[in-house]
Design a protein around this motif. Structure first.
Motif, PDB file in Angstrom:
ATOM      1  N   TYR A  57      73.486 -15.663  95.560  1.00  0.00           N
ATOM      2  CA  TYR A  57      74.160 -14.420  95.182  1.00  0.00           C
ATOM      3  C   TYR A  57      73.227 -13.365  94.586  1.00  0.00           C
ATOM      4  CZ  TYR A  57      78.159 -17.599  95.429  1.00  0.00           C
ATOM      5  OH  TYR A  57      79.095 -18.521  95.838  1.00  0.00           O
ATOM      6  N   PHE A  58      72.125 -13.793  94.008  1.00  0.00           N
ATOM      7  CA  PHE A  58      71.238 -12.861  93.295  1.00  0.00           C
ATOM      8  C   PHE A  58      69.798 -13.089  93.729  1.00  0.00           C
ATOM      9  CE2 PHE A  58      74.782 -14.116  90.570  1.00  0.00           C
ATOM     10  CZ  PHE A  58      75.376 -12.882  90.304  1.00  0.00           C
ATOM     11  N   GLN A  59      69.037 -12.003  93.787  1.00  0.00           N
ATOM     12  CA  GLN A  59      67.642 -12.115  94.193  1.00  0.00           C
ATOM     13  C   GLN A  59      66.770 -12.706  93.095  1.00  0.00           C
ATOM     14  OE1 GLN A  59      66.334  -8.244  95.510  1.00  0.00           O
ATOM     15  NE2 GLN A  59      67.797  -8.163  97.202  1.00  0.00           N
ATOM     16  N   SER A  60      67.134 -12.427  91.846  1.00  0.00           N
ATOM     17  CA  SER A  60      66.317 -12.847  90.716  1.00  0.00           C
ATOM     18  C   SER A  60      67.118 -12.685  89.436  1.00  0.00           C
ATOM     19  CB  SER A  60      65.049 -11.968  90.623  1.00  0.00           C
ATOM     20  OG  SER A  60      65.428 -10.605  90.393  1.00  0.00           O
ATOM     21  N   ARG A  61      66.558 -13.168  88.332  1.00  0.00           N
ATOM     22  CA  ARG A  61      67.205 -12.939  87.031  1.00  0.00           C
ATOM     23  C   ARG A  61      67.338 -11.448  86.766  1.00  0.00           C
ATOM     24  NH1 ARG A  61      65.222 -12.163  81.597  1.00  0.00           N
ATOM     25  NH2 ARG A  61      66.813 -12.803  80.067  1.00  0.00           N
ATOM     26  N   GLN A  62      66.320 -10.679  87.139  1.00  0.00           N
ATOM     27  CA  GLN A  62      66.392  -9.234  86.915  1.00  0.00           C
ATOM     28  C   GLN A  62      67.531  -8.615  87.716  1.00  0.00           C
ATOM     29  OE1 GLN A  62      64.538  -7.386  84.641  1.00  0.00           O
ATOM     30  NE2 GLN A  62      66.174  -5.932  85.157  1.00  0.00           N
ATOM     31  N   ASP A  63      67.750  -9.116  88.908  1.00  0.00           N
ATOM     32  CA  ASP A  63      68.882  -8.636  89.710  1.00  0.00           C
ATOM     33  C   ASP A  63      70.191  -8.896  88.974  1.00  0.00           C
ATOM     34  OD1 ASP A  63      70.452  -7.711  91.837  1.00  0.00           O
ATOM     35  OD2 ASP A  63      70.456  -9.673  92.825  1.00  0.00           O
ATOM     36  N   LEU A  64      70.329 -10.080  88.379  1.00  0.00           N
ATOM     37  CA  LEU A  64      71.527 -10.394  87.606  1.00  0.00           C
ATOM     38  C   LEU A  64      71.660  -9.439  86.420  1.00  0.00           C
ATOM     39  CD1 LEU A  64      73.936 -12.157  86.745  1.00  0.00           C
ATOM     40  CD2 LEU A  64      72.286 -13.667  85.587  1.00  0.00           C
ATOM     41  N   LEU A  65      70.570  -9.207  85.701  1.00  0.00           N
ATOM     42  CA  LEU A  65      70.615  -8.303  84.549  1.00  0.00           C
ATOM     43  C   LEU A  65      70.988  -6.886  84.977  1.00  0.00           C
ATOM     44  CD1 LEU A  65      67.483  -9.461  82.512  1.00  0.00           C
ATOM     45  CD2 LEU A  65      69.875 -10.105  82.185  1.00  0.00           C
ATOM     46  N   ASP A  66      70.452  -6.451  86.106  1.00  0.00           N
ATOM     47  CA  ASP A  66      70.788  -5.114  86.617  1.00  0.00           C
ATOM     48  C   ASP A  66      72.279  -5.025  86.950  1.00  0.00           C
ATOM     49  OD1 ASP A  66      68.180  -4.270  86.368  1.00  0.00           O
ATOM     50  OD2 ASP A  66      67.671  -4.611  88.475  1.00  0.00           O
ATOM     51  N   GLN A  67      72.822  -6.106  87.482  1.00  0.00           N
ATOM     52  CA  GLN A  67      74.245  -6.091  87.823  1.00  0.00           C
ATOM     53  C   GLN A  67      75.126  -6.117  86.574  1.00  0.00           C
ATOM     54  OE1 GLN A  67      75.676  -8.232  91.259  1.00  0.00           O
ATOM     55  NE2 GLN A  67      73.587  -8.570  92.010  1.00  0.00           N
ATOM     56  N   LEU A  68      74.650  -6.744  85.500  1.00  0.00           N
ATOM     57  CA  LEU A  68      75.373  -6.685  84.229  1.00  0.00           C
ATOM     58  C   LEU A  68      75.421  -5.251  83.703  1.00  0.00           C
ATOM     59  CD1 LEU A  68      74.094  -9.866  82.339  1.00  0.00           C
ATOM     60  CD2 LEU A  68      76.198  -9.574  83.652  1.00  0.00           C
ATOM     61  N   LEU A  69      74.307  -4.543  83.833  1.00  0.00           N
ATOM     62  CA  LEU A  69      74.270  -3.134  83.414  1.00  0.00           C
ATOM     63  C   LEU A  69      75.195  -2.285  84.284  1.00  0.00           C
ATOM     64  CD1 LEU A  69      70.450  -2.709  82.719  1.00  0.00           C
ATOM     65  CD2 LEU A  69      72.288  -2.571  81.019  1.00  0.00           C
ATOM     66  N   THR A  70      75.220  -2.589  85.568  1.00  0.00           N
ATOM     67  CA  THR A  70      76.116  -1.855  86.467  1.00  0.00           C
ATOM     68  C   THR A  70      77.568  -2.093  86.082  1.00  0.00           C
ATOM     69  OG1 THR A  70      74.540  -1.929  88.297  1.00  0.00           O
ATOM     70  CG2 THR A  70      76.859  -1.580  88.861  1.00  0.00           C
ATOM     71  N   TYR A  71      77.898  -3.340  85.798  1.00  0.00           N
ATOM     72  CA  TYR A  71      79.268  -3.663  85.384  1.00  0.00           C
ATOM     73  C   TYR A  71      79.633  -2.909  84.112  1.00  0.00           C
ATOM     74  CZ  TYR A  71      83.238  -6.246  83.533  1.00  0.00           C
ATOM     75  OH  TYR A  71      84.472  -6.566  83.004  1.00  0.00           O
ATOM     76  N   TRP A  72      78.740  -2.899  83.149  1.00  0.00           N
ATOM     77  CA  TRP A  72      78.971  -2.186  81.890  1.00  0.00           C
ATOM     78  C   TRP A  72      79.233  -0.704  82.149  1.00  0.00           C
ATOM     79  CZ3 TRP A  72      74.855   1.151  80.125  1.00  0.00           C
ATOM     80  CH2 TRP A  72      75.129   1.811  78.915  1.00  0.00           C
TER      81      TRP A  72
END
Length: 217
Positions: A57-72
């Motif tokens: 689902y995610f390219q990397s941990r940073q991708d996950l963190l970026d998606q958390l920021l997008t959700y916020w």
């Protein structure tokens, strides 16, 4: 089925974790323990799945963190701008629309906002996103006052007072019973707008507040 039960089933190998499962757990971890605890291995262990599930689902941990920021951004910031931008017959009604964000955690989650602010102390790029979000939120509220005929400086200051007062309220972790909060709504509306709310304004707002804070929600 609650989240804990679902994760226990996952740990027993009966279901696979979805992208939403990863995001939900990452958000919960960010809020409760901070960004440093949002780690692929520990999240996978809690979900009972391997790292390969994450990389589906995610390219990397940073991708996950970026998606958390997008959700916020797509929740906390979006809904403040949305409510401030809604057409309103009076400025009182406009401010009441913004107040909806302070009542409904689905529109604005203060725990998430402060988790992002804590993260920003460690990251210049996240700090920029926080600053941008604050500017966008204040600008939307300022524009609401402008639409109702307030002078530019007056609209800007009233927007800042309204917004930053609420952020301060959250930062102090004040907890007031709903009835206490509702008893002060008329005074807050007068303070923020300089106008007198009607009895119907107050009644309508109280009805909304009770509906989103009912035990069924």
């Amino acid at each position: 089925m609650d989240k804990t039960a679902k994760r226990q089933i996952a740990a027993n190998g009966n279901i696979k974790a979805t992208r939403e499962d990863w995001l939900e757990l990452a958000l919960e971890t960010l809020i409760s323990d901070g960004v440093e605890s949002v780690r692929v291995l520990s999240l996978g262990q809690k979900l009972g799945v391997s790292r390969s599930s994450f990389y589906w689902y995610f390219q990397s941990r940073q991708d996950l963190l970026d998606q958390l920021l997008t959700y916020w951004r797509e929740t906390n910031t979006h809904f403040i701008i949305d409510r401030a931008s809604r057409p309103s017959a009076t400025i009182i009604r406009g401010v009441m629309s913004v107040f909806e964000c302070w009542l409904d955690v689905r529109l604005f989650d203060p725990r998430l906002d402060f988790a992002i602010r804590a993260w920003a102390r460690q990251s210049d790029s996240v700090r920029k996103r926080i600053d941008q979000a604050d500017d966008e939120r204040v600008a939307a509220i300022r524009d609401m006052f402008l639409r109702h005929g307030y002078a530019p400086d007056d609209a800007f200051v009233r927007a800042r007072v309204l917004y930053f007062m609420q952020i301060g309220y959250y930062s102090l972790e004040l907890h007031e019973p709903l009835d206490n909060r509702l008893s002060l709504v008329a005074a807050y509306l007068r303070s923020f707008t300089g106008q007198e709310p009607t009895d119907k304004d107050i009644a309508d707002f109280a009805a909304y507040a009770r509906s989103v804070n009912s035990p069924q929600k």
